[in-house]
Design a protein around this motif. Sequence first.
Motif, PDB file in Angstrom:
ATOM      1  N   ALA A 114      -7.433-128.939  48.585  1.00 13.99           N
ATOM      2  CA  ALA A 114      -7.860-128.503  46.661  1.00 13.99           C
ATOM      3  C   ALA A 114      -7.742-129.731  45.451  1.00 13.99           C
ATOM      4  CB  ALA A 114      -6.665-127.338  46.559  1.00 13.99           C
ATOM      5  N   ILE A 115      -6.833-130.327  46.609  1.00 11.17           N
ATOM      6  CA  ILE A 115      -6.238-131.924  45.495  1.00 11.17           C
ATOM      7  C   ILE A 115      -6.916-132.671  45.371  1.00 11.17           C
ATOM      8  CG2 ILE A 115      -5.296-133.587  44.846  1.00 11.17           C
ATOM      9  CD1 ILE A 115      -2.703-132.485  46.748  1.00 11.17           C
ATOM     10  N   VAL A 116      -7.920-132.576  46.190  1.00 11.93           N
ATOM     11  CA  VAL A 116      -9.172-133.515  45.834  1.00 11.93           C
ATOM     12  C   VAL A 116     -10.524-132.585  45.446  1.00 11.93           C
ATOM     13  CG1 VAL A 116     -11.453-134.962  47.369  1.00 11.93           C
ATOM     14  CG2 VAL A 116      -8.975-135.043  48.183  1.00 11.93           C
ATOM     15  N   GLY A 117      -9.965-131.078  45.776  1.00  7.29           N
ATOM     16  CA  GLY A 117     -11.709-130.973  45.186  1.00  7.29           C
ATOM     17  C   GLY A 117     -11.182-130.672  43.906  1.00  7.29           C
ATOM     18  N   ILE A 118     -10.432-130.552  42.612  1.00  6.52           N
ATOM     19  CA  ILE A 118      -9.683-131.536  41.188  1.00  6.52           C
ATOM     20  C   ILE A 118     -10.410-131.799  40.667  1.00  6.52           C
ATOM     21  CG2 ILE A 118      -7.838-130.753  39.505  1.00  6.52           C
ATOM     22  CD1 ILE A 118      -6.469-128.444  41.445  1.00  6.52           C
ATOM     23  N   ILE A 119     -10.487-132.653  41.537  1.00  6.08           N
ATOM     24  CA  ILE A 119     -10.334-133.931  41.041  1.00  6.08           C
ATOM     25  C   ILE A 119     -11.786-134.313  41.002  1.00  6.08           C
ATOM     26  CG2 ILE A 119      -9.975-136.371  41.047  1.00  6.08           C
ATOM     27  CD1 ILE A 119      -7.603-135.967  42.581  1.00  6.08           C
ATOM     28  N   ALA A 120     -12.967-133.970  41.756  1.00  5.67           N
ATOM     29  CA  ALA A 120     -13.867-133.850  41.882  1.00  5.67           C
ATOM     30  C   ALA A 120     -14.939-133.564  41.014  1.00  5.67           C
ATOM     31  CB  ALA A 120     -14.765-133.066  43.400  1.00  5.67           C
ATOM     32  N   GLY A 121     -14.536-131.515  40.548  1.00 11.17           N
ATOM     33  CA  GLY A 121     -14.418-130.799  39.863  1.00 11.17           C
ATOM     34  C   GLY A 121     -14.053-131.271  38.323  1.00 11.17           C
ATOM     35  N   ALA A 122     -13.438-132.321  38.427  1.00 15.07           N
ATOM     36  CA  ALA A 122     -13.014-132.308  36.843  1.00 15.07           C
ATOM     37  C   ALA A 122     -13.839-133.976  36.787  1.00 15.07           C
ATOM     38  CB  ALA A 122     -11.634-132.828  36.681  1.00 15.07           C
ATOM     39  N   ILE A 123     -13.959-134.330  37.261  1.00 20.58           N
ATOM     40  CA  ILE A 123     -15.395-135.595  37.091  1.00 20.58           C
ATOM     41  C   ILE A 123     -16.685-135.353  36.923  1.00 20.58           C
ATOM     42  CG2 ILE A 123     -16.451-137.709  38.523  1.00 20.58           C
ATOM     43  CD1 ILE A 123     -13.839-138.234  39.568  1.00 20.58           C
ATOM     44  N   GLY A 160     -20.486-133.786  32.832  1.00 20.49           N
ATOM     45  CA  GLY A 160     -21.837-132.317  32.496  1.00 20.49           C
ATOM     46  C   GLY A 160     -21.090-131.519  31.237  1.00 20.49           C
ATOM     47  N   GLY A 161     -20.075-131.704  30.893  1.00 19.81           N
ATOM     48  CA  GLY A 161     -19.726-130.804  29.671  1.00 19.81           C
ATOM     49  C   GLY A 161     -19.802-129.048  30.272  1.00 19.81           C
ATOM     50  N   THR A 162     -19.609-129.528  31.062  1.00 22.23           N
ATOM     51  CA  THR A 162     -19.178-127.753  31.326  1.00 22.23           C
ATOM     52  C   THR A 162     -18.008-127.227  30.747  1.00 22.23           C
ATOM     53  OG1 THR A 162     -18.997-128.403  34.004  1.00 22.23           O
ATOM     54  CG2 THR A 162     -21.164-127.658  32.783  1.00 22.23           C
ATOM     55  N   GLY A 163     -16.955-127.471  30.971  1.00 21.13           N
ATOM     56  CA  GLY A 163     -15.716-126.917  30.224  1.00 21.13           C
ATOM     57  C   GLY A 163     -14.858-126.367  31.698  1.00 21.13           C
ATOM     58  N   GLY A 164     -14.937-126.833  32.509  1.00 22.12           N
ATOM     59  CA  GLY A 164     -13.995-126.561  33.611  1.00 22.12           C
ATOM     60  C   GLY A 164     -14.538-125.314  34.683  1.00 22.12           C
ATOM     61  N   ALA A 165     -15.974-125.285  34.568  1.00 21.32           N
ATOM     62  CA  ALA A 165     -17.108-124.416  35.566  1.00 21.32           C
ATOM     63  C   ALA A 165     -16.821-125.039  36.557  1.00 21.32           C
ATOM     64  CB  ALA A 165     -17.859-123.950  35.144  1.00 21.32           C
ATOM     65  N   TRP A 166     -17.147-125.954  36.055  1.00 16.34           N
ATOM     66  CA  TRP A 166     -17.371-127.040  37.840  1.00 16.34           C
ATOM     67  C   TRP A 166     -15.767-127.268  38.687  1.00 16.34           C
ATOM     68  CZ3 TRP A 166     -21.451-126.501  39.998  1.00 16.34           C
ATOM     69  CH2 TRP A 166     -22.516-126.623  39.742  1.00 16.34           C
ATOM     70  N   THR A 167     -15.003-127.526  37.510  1.00 15.32           N
ATOM     71  CA  THR A 167     -13.922-127.485  38.874  1.00 15.32           C
ATOM     72  C   THR A 167     -13.386-126.308  38.894  1.00 15.32           C
ATOM     73  OG1 THR A 167     -12.822-129.035  37.070  1.00 15.32           O
ATOM     74  CG2 THR A 167     -11.089-128.023  37.980  1.00 15.32           C
ATOM     75  N   ILE A 168     -13.345-125.405  38.445  1.00 13.08           N
ATOM     76  CA  ILE A 168     -12.787-124.389  38.378  1.00 13.08           C
ATOM     77  C   ILE A 168     -14.275-123.664  39.960  1.00 13.08           C
ATOM     78  CG2 ILE A 168     -12.948-121.106  39.094  1.00 13.08           C
ATOM     79  CD1 ILE A 168     -12.317-122.101  35.881  1.00 13.08           C
ATOM     80  N   ALA A 169     -14.940-123.462  40.318  1.00 13.77           N
ATOM     81  CA  ALA A 169     -16.025-123.921  41.402  1.00 13.77           C
ATOM     82  C   ALA A 169     -15.394-124.801  42.782  1.00 13.77           C
ATOM     83  CB  ALA A 169     -17.032-123.718  41.132  1.00 13.77           C
ATOM     84  N   THR A 170     -15.126-125.753  42.650  1.00 12.86           N
ATOM     85  CA  THR A 170     -15.026-127.214  43.362  1.00 12.86           C
ATOM     86  C   THR A 170     -13.726-126.453  44.187  1.00 12.86           C
ATOM     87  OG1 THR A 170     -16.873-128.838  42.500  1.00 12.86           O
ATOM     88  CG2 THR A 170     -15.164-129.488  43.902  1.00 12.86           C
ATOM     89  N   THR A 171     -12.744-126.615  43.279  1.00 12.84           N
ATOM     90  CA  THR A 171     -11.493-125.864  43.503  1.00 12.84           C
ATOM     91  C   THR A 171     -11.663-124.992  44.704  1.00 12.84           C
ATOM     92  OG1 THR A 171     -10.730-127.177  41.640  1.00 12.84           O
ATOM     93  CG2 THR A 171      -8.747-125.727  43.658  1.00 12.84           C
TER      94      THR A 171
END
Length: 163
Positions: A49-58, A63-74
């Motif tokens: 989950a820690i690595v997922g948060i970092i990858a999603g935030a990047i 992509g400028g998607t406002g947190g959607a990838w961070t949530i999905a990747t985590t």
Amino acid sequence: MWPTIGWVVLAVFAQTVLAPYLQYRGTVPSLVTIAIVLYGLRVGARRAAIVGIIAGAIEDALGGTGGAWTIATTLIALGAGTVARGFFSDVFPILGALIALTVLVRDAIFWFVMSLQGYPPGLGTAHFHTAVVQAVITGVIAILYLVARSRFITDRTDVERYP
């Protein structure tokens, strides 16, 4: 943990710069999903989950998607880490199918979050066929990666030695 974050940053870079050359029918493979799922299956939910948060935030920053990838990747990192408790398979097609299914789940979460942010709810449905093609391509690339890794890389990492 730091080398893993470096690999995830490299996967995001490769997905952004190199993966468009692998596109088929307008879709690119999700190299980040491959990295997150394989890492989550090795180390468990919390570290994944820690690595997922970092990858999603990047991914969100690029992509400028406002947190959607961070949530999905985590969430997929948590899922892969949770499945790791009862999942054992060295069969590459099974891992490829798991990664392909994870791509579909990740895209579904992404479009759900995007619809909460005001995007039209039907947009995710309209892109479902693209998500299916992306899942297949990502699963095939994951299998090719696992086969190449098993054939050519004999030095095991610390994570593989000490789960």
